[in-house]
Design an enzyme around this catalytic site. Sequence first.
Site, mmCIF file in Angstrom:
data_model
loop_
_atom_site.group_PDB
_atom_site.id
_atom_site.type_symbol
_atom_site.label_atom_id
_atom_site.label_comp_id
_atom_site.label_asym_id
_atom_site.label_seq_id
_atom_site.Cartn_x
_atom_site.Cartn_y
_atom_site.Cartn_z
ATOM 1 N N ASP A 94 24.770 192.578 -23.312
ATOM 2 C CA ASP A 94 23.487 192.926 -23.937
ATOM 3 C C ASP A 94 22.977 191.835 -24.869
ATOM 4 O OD1 ASP A 94 25.385 193.139 -25.897
ATOM 5 O OD2 ASP A 94 24.808 195.149 -26.566
ATOM 6 N N CYS A 97 27.470 189.649 -26.434
ATOM 7 C CA CYS A 97 28.812 189.630 -25.848
ATOM 8 C C CYS A 97 29.793 188.756 -26.625
ATOM 9 C CB CYS A 97 28.765 189.225 -24.375
ATOM 10 S SG CYS A 97 28.196 187.545 -24.051
ATOM 11 N N HIS A 203 28.549 184.694 -20.064
ATOM 12 C CA HIS A 203 29.167 185.888 -20.642
ATOM 13 C C HIS A 203 30.538 185.568 -21.242
ATOM 14 C CE1 HIS A 203 29.452 190.213 -21.172
ATOM 15 N NE2 HIS A 203 30.648 190.217 -20.622
#
Length: 226
Positions: A94, A97, A203
């Site tokens: 979101d 991370c 990520h």
Amino acid sequence: MSNGTQSVGECSSSTSLSSQRDIEDDQMIAAVLSEEYAKLDGAVGRRLSNLEPVPHIPRINSYIPNFNDASFDHQRLLQRLNVYGLYEVKVSGDGNCQFRALSDQLYKSPEYHKHVRKEIVRQLKDYRSLYEGYVPMKYKRYYKKMAKSGEWGDHVTLQAAADKFAAKICLLTSFRETCFIEITPQYQEPKRELWLSFWSEVHYNSLYEIQDAPIPQRPRKKHWLF
């Protein structure tokens, strides 16, 4: 009119006090959990002790890979996790991370990411001279932007996290030429190790040995301390 004004003032004061109590509760929980889980540090480091780390260079995010590159990078990361017998605790993608993954390593829950972000931004503000040279924009604009929920963390915030939490932060990455990056505190000896997987510029997740992987739990309630 005067009664209405008084009610609004009382409501505002009550909201402010509630917000302050929330912050204090988060700080208390963070301190207790940090002590509780500090003894677990080092397991992943022993597993990867044969890897030669690459020195860390703080930088802001400037490149986002295209779909094909990102897919190849992800496969490379999964292969490395399998080779070294490591497990990712997956956190929400979101925009928070990096902070969620750091929270999981520090407190065994990604739910304290707001507290982690606040501490890192405070470090950026209080020690401007340590980080300003790595930021190619007005520095005040940078740390104000980084204070917003959903703003992606970068390699500057990782360095600030290492300095703030006196932690060596180790990244198992998806980079083709760079498997392992190590971020160390600049002016103190690290007191713990934090291990993250890094799907490059996409990520972060929290990293454990498979046998030490935590069992998923519901977030702890704030009344847990009392």
